[in-house]
Design an enzyme around this catalytic site. Structure first.
Site, PDB file in Angstrom:
ATOM      1  N   PRO A 194       0.989  -1.254   0.048  1.00 43.38           N
ATOM      2  CA  PRO A 194       0.121  -0.100   0.074  1.00 43.38           C
ATOM      3  C   PRO A 194       1.024   1.204  -0.169  1.00 43.38           C
ATOM      4  O   PRO A 194       1.365   1.687   1.079  1.00 43.38           O
ATOM      5  CB  PRO A 194      -0.606  -0.093   1.392  1.00 43.38           C
ATOM      6  CG  PRO A 194      -0.018  -1.247   2.133  1.00 43.38           C
ATOM      7  CD  PRO A 194       0.879  -1.961   1.292  1.00 43.38           C
ATOM      8  N   ASP A 250       5.720   2.753   2.779  1.00 45.54           N
ATOM      9  CA  ASP A 250       4.711   1.519   2.942  1.00 45.54           C
ATOM     10  C   ASP A 250       3.809   1.691   4.007  1.00 45.54           C
ATOM     11  O   ASP A 250       4.262   1.923   5.161  1.00 45.54           O
ATOM     12  CB  ASP A 250       5.594   0.185   2.810  1.00 45.54           C
ATOM     13  CG  ASP A 250       4.702  -1.146   3.102  1.00 45.54           C
ATOM     14  OD1 ASP A 250       3.626  -1.030   3.455  1.00 45.54           O
ATOM     15  OD2 ASP A 250       5.383  -2.265   3.099  1.00 45.54           O
ATOM     16  N   HIS A 251       2.513   1.922   3.653  1.00 41.28           N
ATOM     17  CA  HIS A 251       1.595   2.351   4.868  1.00 41.28           C
ATOM     18  C   HIS A 251       1.473   1.169   5.965  1.00 41.28           C
ATOM     19  O   HIS A 251       0.859   1.655   6.960  1.00 41.28           O
ATOM     20  CB  HIS A 251       0.350   2.749   4.216  1.00 41.28           C
ATOM     21  CG  HIS A 251      -0.345   3.930   5.117  1.00 41.28           C
ATOM     22  ND1 HIS A 251      -0.077   4.238   6.524  1.00 41.28           N
ATOM     23  CD2 HIS A 251      -1.285   4.947   4.774  1.00 41.28           C
ATOM     24  CE1 HIS A 251      -0.757   5.007   7.049  1.00 41.28           C
ATOM     25  NE2 HIS A 251      -1.406   5.623   5.887  1.00 41.28           N
ATOM     26  N   ARG A 252       1.839  -0.136   5.713  1.00 41.68           N
ATOM     27  CA  ARG A 252       1.735  -0.934   6.508  1.00 41.68           C
ATOM     28  C   ARG A 252       2.850  -0.832   7.909  1.00 41.68           C
ATOM     29  O   ARG A 252       2.671  -1.321   8.741  1.00 41.68           O
ATOM     30  CB  ARG A 252       1.965  -2.326   6.014  1.00 41.68           C
ATOM     31  CG  ARG A 252       1.097  -2.776   5.079  1.00 41.68           C
ATOM     32  CD  ARG A 252       1.491  -3.999   4.205  1.00 41.68           C
ATOM     33  NE  ARG A 252       2.543  -3.951   3.396  1.00 41.68           N
ATOM     34  CZ  ARG A 252       3.299  -4.867   2.972  1.00 41.68           C
ATOM     35  NH1 ARG A 252       2.591  -5.911   2.804  1.00 41.68           N
ATOM     36  NH2 ARG A 252       4.307  -4.730   2.245  1.00 41.68           N
ATOM     37  N   ILE A 297       4.917   2.520   7.861  1.00 37.72           N
ATOM     38  CA  ILE A 297       5.268   3.780   8.161  1.00 37.72           C
ATOM     39  C   ILE A 297       3.718   4.434   8.185  1.00 37.72           C
ATOM     40  O   ILE A 297       2.747   4.494   7.411  1.00 37.72           O
ATOM     41  CB  ILE A 297       6.125   4.369   6.903  1.00 37.72           C
ATOM     42  CG1 ILE A 297       7.480   3.664   7.128  1.00 37.72           C
ATOM     43  CG2 ILE A 297       6.121   5.982   7.062  1.00 37.72           C
ATOM     44  CD1 ILE A 297       8.183   3.545   6.054  1.00 37.72           C
TER      45      ILE A 297
END
Ligand code: CAO
Length: 521
Positions: A318, A493-495, A497
């Site tokens: 993501p 990477d929104h998982r 950060i």
């Protein structure tokens, strides 16, 4: 006269009534010689039956579950007359203590397409080395591609028959291999058997942490291995849903799409592409020639591999991109001064080596950007290996500057130039593109203002940089100054950060570029 060409089950030794466990083709498919048609599985081994020739499938005579023996017709090709062709099997044994039969095998150059007299550029093994099936033996380099030839069997290298610089073609002997049992017994075997290696689909462009040993040991046929290489899938991590845990095509595809482990039903859902209750439409099939003249050109091998990597990363991670800018007016003056001082040394500094240093300082301040996800665990790396995107005639490559924290700006500049040069010449080796912890993609030498770089998995962030331009800055809203301004685009990477951390990362990175003295703090 039109007719059909029968493709039959070849000599498969003593096996009879062997179940078909997978059918890879359907009517209308265009297949090339060596493309797998079906997989058969006895209680001892799995065999893929590849096509003995190019052709178009008219009908598939067998289905999963049918039992076949030598001579049974598997598929029929469209053809100009009645003809019968026997395929030859490619065997892969399930993991078991009993591997290849005791003996000595001559490993030969496999079918490498139209290439002939291709120079050997590297030999990865020496006499006495133990190798596992799929371990790379040598690398060949034509003017178009670099190919690694992996071991077709496990065993011990008896004798190397080629030297670097030798030119080889299909069928040339590479080395003599004592297959596992013979090696264990320490005895020389009788007449050598011939074993053809399959060229690795993983070329030098492949970066990233595939566990080669686990890959070699995975229970899968050649076509599935090839697919795993193309998709950058670590085969050792894929759970097989086939008989006896055999990894099948759907397992690899599901794994590449992020389906953690793979069961067939999962893969079927993924390939239908249903999202949020709305099914994805199939890819548009357009006859372009209907609208004007066209020319078809197959993607090069490296482009295919980077496309597979980029696609997986884009689909699985993501991504969010945060843009910012850095005032590099002083840095640019410093760079010009340093280039004058370094003129005689032959080193020329662009902005990029300074950005590598700024990235290291920022990563040390924000360690989760220098980490990787391993399942539910975040792996923080206490080394700073920085990759940089390089545009090469064969496609995008990402060489890595190792231990950038320990190197000076001129050292980084020198190494970067050397790596970019060999990447452009197509001579870069896989290990020179592995182990990166963060990447920088600079389009500054070309142009643009902002873009969305794709994260280079298993890294969790990438800094995209465009061309510096002069812009008026005002500190008080009344007076303004022209400042050289560098556009920054950080994809993360929104998982792993959060947006606030990404914004802080950019601000810190920009501040370091604005005043490199901050690296000292
Ligand atoms: N702003 C202004 N000028 C810049 C700049 C920037 N951000 N970055 C580089 N420049 C200047 C350089 O200083 C150099 O100028 P001089 O010749 O006057 O000194 C010129 O542009 C050319 O630089 P370069 O591109 O040769 O060197 P580099 O160190 O900046 O980059 C490399 C090296 C290998 C990264 C680059 O050649 C390259 O391949 N870039 C493309 C990367 C890419 O494709 N990214 C996209 C990936 S996503 O598909």
């Amino acid at each position: 006269m039109s007719g059909l060409i029968d493709i039959k089950v070849p000599d498969i030794g003593d096996f009879k009534d062997v179940p078909v466990i997978e059918v890879f083709v359907k009517p209308g498919d265009k297949v090339k010689a060596e493309d797998p048609l079906v997989a058969l599985e006895s209680d001892k081994a799995t065999m893929e039956v590849p096509s003995p020739r190019d052709g178009v499938v008219k009908s598939v005579v067998v289905k999963v579950g049918d039992k076949v023996s030598e001579g049974a017709v598997i598929v029929q090709f469209e053809g100009a007359g009645a003809e019968q062709v026997e395929a030859r099997p490619v065997v892969s044994a399930p993991p078991s203590p009993v591997n290849a039969p005791a003996g000595v095998a001559e490993v030969r150059v496999p079918d490498i397409g139209d290439f002939k007299d291709v120079p050997v550029i590297e030999i990865f093994v020496k006499a006495g080395d133990s190798v596992k099936a799929e371990d790379p033996l040598i690398a060949l380099e034509s003017d178009k591609a670099t190919m690694e030839v992996p071991a077709p069997l496990s065993g011990t290298v008896r004798e190397i028959k080629v030297a670097t610089g030798d030119k080889v073609s299909e069928g040339s002997i590479i080395l003599v291999l004592a297959t596992s049992d013979a090696a264990a017994a320490g005895s020389a075997a009788p007449a050598p058997a011939a074993a053809s290696a399959a060229p690795a689909a993983a070329p030098v462009a492949q970066a990233g942490g595939v566990d080669e040993k686990a890959f070699a040991l995975a229970y899968a046929g050649p076509a599935v291995r090839k697919l795993a290489r193309e998709l950058g899938v670590d085969l050792g991590k894929v759970k097989g849903s086939g008989n006896h845990g055999r990894v099948v095509r759907e397992d690899v595809e599901a794994f590449a799409k992020g389906g953690a482990a793979s069961a067939k039903p999962q893969a079927a859902t993924a390939s239908r592409g249903g999202v949020g209750g709305i099914d994805l439409l199939p890819w548009p099939k357009v006859d372009f020639a209907k609208f004007g003249p066209v020319e078809r050109k197959e993607l090069g091998r490296i482009k295919k591999i980077s496309a597979a990597n980029l696609h997986r990363n884009w689909v699985v991670i993501p991504h969010v991109t945060t843009h910012d800018e850095a005032d590099i007016t002083d840095l640019e003056q410093f760079r010009v001064t340093m280039n004058k001082e370094l003129e005689k040394s032959g080193v020329k500094l662009s902005l990029l080596p300074f950005m590598v240093k700024a990235a290291v300082a920022t990563l040390q301040k924000f360690p989760e950007f220098n980490a990787s996800l391993d399942g539910d665990t975040l792996v923080y790396k206490n080394y700073w290996h920085i990759g940089f995107a390089a545009d090469t005639p064969n496609g995008l490559m990402v060489p890595v500057i190792r231990d950038a924290d320990k190197k000076s700006v001129p050292e980084i500049a020198k190494e970067m130039n050397a790596l970019a040069k060999i990447a452009r010449e197509g001579k870069i080796k896989p290990d020179q593109m592995q182990g990166g912890t963060f990447s920088i993609s600079s389009l500054g030498g070309i142009g643009g203002i902002y873009f969305t770089p794709i994260i280079n998995a298993p890294e969790v962030a990438i800094m995209g940089v465009c061309k510096g331009y002069w812009k008026q800055h005002s500190a008080d809203g009344k007076t303004a100054n022209w400042r050289l301004t560098l556009p920054l685009s950080l994809s993360w990477d929104h998982r792993v950060i959060d947006g606030a951390a990404a914004a802080r990362f950019n601000v810190y990175f920009a501040n370091v570029l604005a005043d490199l003295r901050r690296v000292l703090f």
